[in-house]
Motif scaffolding. Structure first.
Motif, short mmCIF file in Angstrom:
data_model
loop_
_atom_site.label_atom_id
_atom_site.label_comp_id
_atom_site.label_asym_id
_atom_site.label_seq_id
_atom_site.Cartn_x
_atom_site.Cartn_y
_atom_site.Cartn_z
N HIS A 168 0.80 -1.21 -0.05
CA HIS A 168 0.07 -0.04 -0.02
C HIS A 168 0.90 1.07 -0.07
O HIS A 168 1.82 1.34 0.38
CB HIS A 168 -0.93 0.00 1.43
N GLY A 169 0.37 2.26 -0.65
CA GLY A 169 1.27 3.62 -0.62
C GLY A 169 2.38 3.68 -1.37
O GLY A 169 2.54 4.17 -2.55
N MET A 170 3.43 2.69 -0.97
CA MET A 170 4.80 2.81 -1.40
C MET A 170 4.75 2.35 -2.91
O MET A 170 5.46 2.74 -4.02
CB MET A 170 5.82 1.95 -0.63
N CYS A 171 3.79 1.19 -3.07
CA CYS A 171 3.95 0.69 -4.62
C CYS A 171 3.16 1.46 -5.38
O CYS A 171 3.32 1.51 -6.60
CB CYS A 171 2.86 -0.70 -4.59
N GLU A 172 2.28 2.56 -5.03
CA GLU A 172 1.79 3.68 -5.91
C GLU A 172 2.90 4.30 -6.46
O GLU A 172 2.74 5.11 -7.36
CB GLU A 172 0.73 4.39 -5.26
N ARG A 173 3.91 4.49 -5.66
CA ARG A 173 5.05 5.38 -6.03
C ARG A 173 6.23 4.48 -6.75
O ARG A 173 7.50 4.96 -6.76
CB ARG A 173 5.76 6.01 -4.72
N GLY A 174 5.90 3.18 -7.09
CA GLY A 174 6.66 2.46 -8.01
C GLY A 174 7.64 1.44 -7.07
O GLY A 174 8.75 1.09 -7.54
N MET A 175 7.22 1.35 -5.72
CA MET A 175 8.44 0.71 -4.82
C MET A 175 7.55 -0.32 -4.18
O MET A 175 6.55 -0.72 -4.44
CB MET A 175 8.99 1.65 -3.82
N GLY A 176 8.16 -1.13 -3.24
CA GLY A 176 7.37 -2.10 -2.48
C GLY A 176 6.91 -3.05 -3.33
O GLY A 176 7.84 -3.70 -4.09
N SER A 177 5.56 -3.59 -2.99
CA SER A 177 5.27 -4.68 -3.87
C SER A 177 5.21 -4.41 -5.37
O SER A 177 5.35 -5.38 -6.28
CB SER A 177 3.71 -4.90 -3.38
N ALA A 178 5.19 -2.93 -5.78
CA ALA A 178 5.28 -3.10 -7.23
C ALA A 178 6.70 -3.35 -7.80
O ALA A 178 6.75 -3.90 -8.82
CB ALA A 178 5.29 -1.48 -7.54
N VAL A 179 7.67 -3.60 -7.09
CA VAL A 179 9.06 -4.34 -7.48
C VAL A 179 8.71 -5.75 -7.05
O VAL A 179 8.98 -6.51 -8.08
CB VAL A 179 9.99 -3.62 -6.51
N GLY A 180 8.30 -6.24 -6.17
CA GLY A 180 8.39 -7.56 -5.93
C GLY A 180 7.42 -8.39 -6.85
O GLY A 180 7.38 -9.53 -6.82
N GLN A 181 6.40 -7.72 -7.35
CA GLN A 181 5.43 -8.22 -8.19
C GLN A 181 6.01 -8.54 -9.61
O GLN A 181 5.48 -9.31 -10.57
CB GLN A 181 4.19 -7.60 -8.17
N GLU A 182 7.15 -7.91 -10.03
CA GLU A 182 7.87 -7.97 -11.16
C GLU A 182 9.25 -8.67 -10.97
O GLU A 182 10.20 -7.98 -10.61
CB GLU A 182 8.00 -6.67 -11.88
N PRO A 183 9.24 -9.98 -11.53
CA PRO A 183 10.54 -10.64 -11.01
C PRO A 183 11.61 -10.21 -11.96
O PRO A 183 12.92 -9.87 -11.35
CB PRO A 183 10.14 -11.88 -12.00
N ARG A 184 11.63 -9.31 -13.09
CA ARG A 184 12.65 -8.83 -13.68
C ARG A 184 13.35 -7.56 -12.97
O ARG A 184 14.29 -7.30 -12.75
CB ARG A 184 12.23 -8.45 -15.03
N ILE A 185 12.42 -6.71 -12.40
CA ILE A 185 12.89 -5.66 -11.73
C ILE A 185 13.26 -5.89 -10.27
O ILE A 185 14.29 -5.52 -9.70
CB ILE A 185 11.65 -4.64 -11.46
N ASN A 186 12.78 -6.96 -9.81
CA ASN A 186 13.19 -7.67 -8.42
C ASN A 186 14.59 -8.07 -8.56
O ASN A 186 15.59 -7.54 -8.05
CB ASN A 186 12.22 -8.91 -7.96
N GLN A 187 14.83 -8.65 -9.60
CA GLN A 187 16.14 -9.09 -9.97
C GLN A 187 17.06 -8.32 -9.92
O GLN A 187 18.33 -8.08 -9.52
CB GLN A 187 16.35 -10.22 -11.24
N GLU A 188 16.75 -7.14 -10.89
CA GLU A 188 17.84 -6.07 -11.25
C GLU A 188 18.07 -5.18 -9.96
O GLU A 188 19.30 -4.86 -9.74
CB GLU A 188 16.96 -5.09 -12.17
#
Lengths: 422, 446
Positions: A136-156
Motif C-alpha cells: 500500500h502507498g509505496m507501491c503507488e510510487r513504484g516501490m515495495g510490492s510494485a517491485v516484488g510483483q515484477e521478477p525482472r525488476i526484483n532481480q535487477e
C-alpha cells in the motif's frame, strides 16, 4: 541444553526470534528494549525517503471476541530522518554486538540504493533486507510490492544491492502474487543471500457500517492495507514451504507471517525457515511475548532431540507433497472419548451441516456416536470440539495397499471404495 | 396492522418507597455491556443444547447469547421473549443453578458455566430500558377468554392468546398485578416494582382487560365466567400459609412466611427488638425467609426442619447462601408449641427420627422474637367445587400437558395446577394452555 543460535543467510543471532521491519522496530530505544527482553534480532523499520503517515493506520479483525486475530495497516516506511535512524542503529549495534541487526531498505534509483546501503553498513548493519513487499502507498510510487510483483525488476534491483553490499542481502517478498516461486528465483538470480517472506497481504480489514467507509478510516475514506497477524499464518507457511521445496531455489529463508508463539515458530522452521520474524503479536502484547517463545522452543528441541536449530530447518518439507501423491487408501475415522466428552454436540452440528452426516446424538447420553461406516475422516469434528484430545482421528487398517491418484492413473493401482459419496 | 391501544389500566396503588424490601440490593448484579459480551463469547453454542432442555420455556439460549456477542441485543431479547414473555423476571428469579446454568456443558469440564441468567437479564433489561416492542395482537377473532388471577401464568397465557387475536379479561382479586412474582419473590432477586412493571409491559400488547378487586366466587360466579367467555384459564396460584396447628400459633410474632414476605415487600415489617428469628420448614419459601430475615439484620436466624439436610426440598445453592450469611439449622426438629408472655418468646421443639416421629424426651427450646411458618400454602379448596369435569388432587387442579382440566373450555396452569413451582413453570404452563385454548377456539380440537 539445545543451542538456539542461528545463522540465517550469514546473519548470526542468539536465537531465531527477530522483530520484523515494522513499528516495533521503529527506533533505537524500542529495539534495545526488545533485545533486553530476549529478542535475538531485529529488522529495522524500512529506511528510505521519510514519508508522512495518516491518522487511522491499523485495523483489527475480531473473531468471537478474540481481538486482532487478523490485523492490517496502512502505515508506510519510516517517517523519521535517515540520519537519526542511522545514529540509533549504530548505537544499538554497539550496545548489542551479538544480536542480529538487519536494516530494511526501500528507495528508487540505483544511486539512492548505493547511498543508503553504504550508510547502513557504515552504521553497523549485519544484513540488509530489501523491502519489495509493501502493498500500500509505496507501491503507488513504484516501490515495495510494485517491485516484488515484477521478477525482472526484483532481480535487477537485487543485483544492485548485492553489488554494493558487503553484508548479506535478504529480499523480502510480497505474497500478492499467484505463485511465489518465480519471485524467489528472481531474487536468487539477482544474487540475494536469502529471502524473507511473507510481507503483508492486500486487504480491507473491515467496513464502518454506520459511516459506509472501509477501515481504518481516514476522515471520509480508507485504502487497502496489508493483512497480517495470526490469521495469515497458513498463507505464509505455504509460501515458505513452496520455496523451501523448490529444488532450484535453495536459499535461506527468514519466515514471517502470523508467528504468535513458539509453536508457530517451530512450524515455520520445520517448513524451511532459519529465523522467524514477528510483528503483530508484539504490537498486540508487547516484547515480553518472546519469553515463552524461547522457553517453548527450547523445550520442544529438548523433547525432540534437536541440539541445534539447523537440524530442525526444513524437517517437514519432504512431507509437503502434491495432492496427486497422497495415499488415497489411507483411512481414518473419528473416535470420541466418552470420558472427556462434555456433551456440547458441536461435532454433531458440524458433521450434519458441514460434513457427512455421520455423527449422531444418542438417546442414552449427550455423548454422540460416530457411524464409522460413513465417516470419511475429514477432521471437522476434531476441529470444532472444545475439549483437547476428546476426538481423535484413528487410522483404520482397511487392508488396501497404499495408492496415490498419480499411481492409480499411471499404474492402475486399486483405490479403496469411496465413503460418504452416495 | 394498526397498533392496538392498550386497555387503560387504572393506576396500580403506589408502593411505599420505604417498604422493607427496599433495603436489599441485587444478589446477582446486572452485567455491563462489556461484561455481557465477554461472557457471551465464552458460550460454545452447543447443538441441541442441554440448557434449552433444562428451561421449562425452552428459550433458545445459545442463540440469544450469540446475539449478545455480536451486538444484536434486540434480536437477543426477541429470542428470549418469543419463548417466555416473562423472560425479564425469570432472568432474575429462576433457580438457574438447577436449570439452564446447571445443565451447561462447561460443568462437565469443571469450568465455570455460562452465567445464563445474568446474560438474559442484560438482554431483557436493555429491551425494557429501550422500550423495544416485539409483539402485536392478532386480528380480532371475536372470541374471548377469561383468566382468573393476574400472576405469571395468566399473564403468559393472556399474552399468547392476544397474539392469536382472542380478547382477554383477567380477573384479579387484589389491586396489585403480577401475582406471587410481585408479592413473593425474594427482594435480592427482584423487587415488587419490577414485577409490576413487567406485568404492565406484557399488557401493552393491548386487548387484555384487567378487572382488579374482583373475587371470583363472590364478585363474579363461575357460571357467569363461563357465560361471558368462550374459554377460561385458571391461574390463581396457592392460598394462605399452612400452619402447624400447635399451641401458641396465634401469639403475636408467629407469622405465615408467605404473608410476612408479602408485607415485607409491599409495606414494612416491624424489626425493632427482633433479635432471634426461627423459620419453620425446609423448602424454598423457608430458604427465602431465612435469607431475608438475615439480610434485614436479624442477628440470629435458625431454620427448623423435620428432615435431614440432604433431603430438604429447598435448593442446595440457596441453603449454601443462607449458611454463608450465618443462618443455622436445627435438623430433624419440629415445633410443638410457641410460648411467650403476650407475644412470642420461645419455640418449644422436639427431635424427630428418620420417620419424622417425635423422639420422647428430646424437647428443647429456642428463644425467638419472630417465627415464620414456611411449611406450604393452602390449596385451592372449594373455589372450583361444583364444576363438573374438573378434578382436584390434594387441592391441585388436575390438568393434562396442555393445561386442559377435563371440562370443556376450562384450562389451568401455574401453582394452582402444579402445586407450587417456579415463575418459569407458570410462564410455560400459561403459554401451553393458551396454545391449547387457541386450538380449541379455532376448532382444531373439540
Amino acid at each position: 541444553m539445545p543451542d538456539l543460535s542461528v545463522n540465517c543467510a550469514g546473519i548470526r543471532a542468539p536465537n531465531p526470534f527477530w522483530l520484523a521491519s515494522a513499528p516495533p522496530a521503529n527506533s533505537g530505544l524500542q529495539v534495545q528494549r526488545a533485545f533486553d527482553a530476549g529478542w535475538g534480532g531485529a529488522v529495522w523499520k524500512t529506511l528510505g525517503t521519510p514519508i508522512q503517515n495518516v491518522s487511522g493506520r491499523f485495523g483489527g479483525h475480531t473473531v468471537r471476541g478474540v481481538q486482532g486475530a487478523g490485523f492490517n495497516n496502512i502505515e508506510l516506511i519510516t517517517d523519521r530522518p535517515i540520519d537519526v535512524n542511522l545514529r540509533e542503529i549504530a548505537e544499538t549495534k554497539r550496545l548489542f554486538p551479538k544480536h542480529a541487526l538487519v536494516v530494511s531498505l526501500m528507495v528508487e534509483t540505483r544511486e539512492e540504493w548505493r547511498d543508503i546501503i553504504k550508510r547502513s553498513i557504515d552504521a553497523g548493519a549485519d544484513g540488509l533486507e530489501l523491502n519489495f513487499g509493501c502493498p500500500h502507498g509505496m507501491c503507488e510510487r513504484g516501490m515495495g510490492s510494485a517491485v516484488g510483483q515484477e521478477p525482472r525488476i526484483n532481480q535487477e534491483i537485487t543485483s544492485w544491492a548485492v553489488e554494493y553490499s558487503t553484508v548479506p542481502v535478504l529480499v523480502k517478498l510480497t505474497p500478492n502474487v499467484s505463485d511465489i516461486v518465480p519471485h524467489g528465483l528472481a531474487a536468487k538470480r539477482g544474487g540475494a543471500h536469502g529471502v524473507s517472506l511473507i510481507n503483508t497481504i492486500k486487504s480491507i480489514i473491515a467496513v464502518d457500517i454506520d459511516r459506509f467507509v472501509p477501515e481504518p478510516r481516514v476522515g471520509h475514506a480508507s485504502t487497502n492495507g496489508g493483512y497480517c497477524g495470526a490469521a495469515v499464518k497458513p498463507i505464509a507457511l505455504h509460501m515458505v514451504a513452496a520455496l523451501a521445496r523448490e529444488k532450484q531455489f535453495g536459499l535461506p529463508i527468514s519466515g514471517i507471517g502470523g508467528v504468535s508463539n513458539w509453536r508457530d515458530a517451530v512450524e515455520f522452521i520445520l517448513l524451511g525457515s532459519s529465523s522467524v520474524q514477528v510483528c503483530t503479536e508484539v504490537m498486540l502484547r508487547g516484547y515480553r511475548v518472546v519469553e515463552d517463545m524461547i522457553d517453548g522452543l527450547e523445550e520442544y528441541m529438548r523433547t525432540h532431540g534437536f541440539d541445534s536449530i539447523d537440524r530442525m530447518v526444513g524437517k517437514a518439507v519432504p512431507a509437503f507433497s502434491e495432492w496427486g501423491d497422497l495415499d488415497l487408501n489411507y483411512e481414518t475415522v473419528a473416535k470420541i472419548d466418552a470420558d472427556k466428552c462434555i456433551g456440547c454436540q458441536l461435532c454433531v452440528a458440524a458433521c450434519h451441516d458441514g460434513a457427512h452426516q455421520c455423527i449422531h446424538p444418542t438417546a442414552a447420553s449427550r455423548v454422540p456416536t460416530v457411524d464409522e461406516s460413513e465417516c470419511v475422516g475429514c477432521n471437522l469434528c476434531q476441529i470444532v470440539c472444545p475439549v483437547p484430545e476428546c476426538i481423535s482421528m484413528v487410522e483404520v487398517n482397511n487392508g488396501h495397499a497404499p495408492a496415490t491418484w498419480n499411481e492409480h492413473v499411471t499404474q492402475g493401482k486399486t483405490l479403496r471404495p469411496k465413503k460418504g459419496a452416495h | 396492522m394498526a397498533e392496538p391501544a392498550p386497555t387503560p389500566l387504572s393506576p396500580v396503588p403506589p408502593l411505599p418507597i420505604d417498604r422493607t424490601e427496599a433495603a436489599f440490593d441485587d444478589a446477582k448484579p446486572a452485567m455491563t455491556r462489556d461484561q455481557a459480551v465477554a461472557e457471551a463469547n465464552r458460550c460454545l453454542f452447543c447443538s441441541d443444547a442441554p440448557c434449552i432442555s433444562a428451561c421449562p420455556t425452552a428459550i433458545d439460549i445459545p442463540q440469544f447469547i450469540r446475539k449478545i456477542s455480536t451486538g444484536n441485543v434486540k434480536g437477543s431479547a426477541r429470542t428470549i421473549f418469543e419463548s417466555n414473555i416473562l423472560g425479564m423476571s425469570c432472568a432474575r428469579v429462576c433457580p438457574v443453578e438447577v436449570l439452564c446454568v446447571g445443565a451447561c456443558v462447561y460443568n462437565h469440564m469443571d469450568a465455570p458455566p455460562i452465567q445464563i441468567g445474568r446474560l438474559q437479564r442484560y438482554a431483557t433489561d436493555t429491551a425494557f430500558e429501550k422500550d423495544w416492542r416485539f409483539f402485536e395482537a392478532g386480528a380480532d377473532t371475536g372470541r374471548s377468554v377469561g383468566l382468573i388471577g393476574a400472576g405469571p401464568a395468566s399473564l403468559a397465557a393472556g399474552h399468547e392468546l392476544r397474539r392469536h387475536g382472542h380478547r382477554c379479561t383477567i380477573y384479579e382479586q387484589r389491586s396489585l398485578i403480577g401475582g406471587l412474582n410481585a408479592t413473593g419473590v425474594a427482594p435480592y432477586k427482584m423487587r415488587t416494582d419490577r414485577a409490576v412493571e413487567e406485568a404492565k409491559w406484557v399488557l401493552r400488547i393491548g386487548g387484555i382487560d384487567v378487572q382488579r378487586g374482583v373475587h371470583v366466587g363472590n364478585g363474579v360466579t363461575l357460571a357467569e365466567l363461563e357465560r361471558r367467555h368462550d374459554a377460561v384459564f385458571v391461574g390463581v396460584g396457592l392460598g394462605a400459609d399452612a400452619m402447624l396447628g400447635v399451641p401458641g400459633e396465634n401469639l403475636p410474632g408467629v407469622r405465615g412466611a408467605v404473608d410476612w414476605i408479602e408485607q415485607m415487600k409491599l409495606r414494612t415489617v416491624p424489626l425493632d427488638g427482633v433479635r432471634r428469628c426461627v423459620v419453620v420448614g425446609g423448602g424454598n419459601t423457608a430458604m427465602d425467609a431465612v435469607r431475608e430475615a438475615s439480610g434485614l439484620g436479624i442477628p440470629s436466624v435458625t431454620m427448623v426442619y423435620r428432615g435431614k439436610e440432604p433431603h430438604m426440598p429447598g435448593y442446595a445453592h440457596e441453603w449454601s447462601e443462607a449458611k454463608d450469611a450465618g443462618v443455622r439449622a436445627e435438623w430433624q426438629a419440629l415445633p410443638v408449641a410457641f410460648e411467650g408472655d403476650a407475644r412470642l418468646q420461645r419455640v418449644r421443639c422436639v427431635r424427630v427420627d428418620d420417620h419424622k416421629r417425635p423422639v420422647p424426651g428430646s424437647e428443647f427450646v429456642l428463644d425467638a422474637d419472630l417465627a415464620l411458618i414456611a411449611i406450604g400454602q393452602a390449596r385451592l379448596g372449594p373455589m372450583l367445587a361444583g364444576l363438573e369435569g374438573i378434578t382436584l388432587d390434594k387441592g391441585r387442579i388436575v390438568v393434562d400437558s396442555h393445561g386442559f382440566t377435563g371440562r370443556k373450555g376450562w384450562y389451568a396452569g401455574g401453582d394452582c395446577a402444579n402445586g407450587g413451582k417456579e415463575v418459569v413453570n407458570a410462564a410455560a404452563e400459561g403459554k401451553a394452555a393458551a396454545r391449547a385454548i387457541h386450538a380449541f377456539l379455532t376448532g382444531a380440537i373439540a
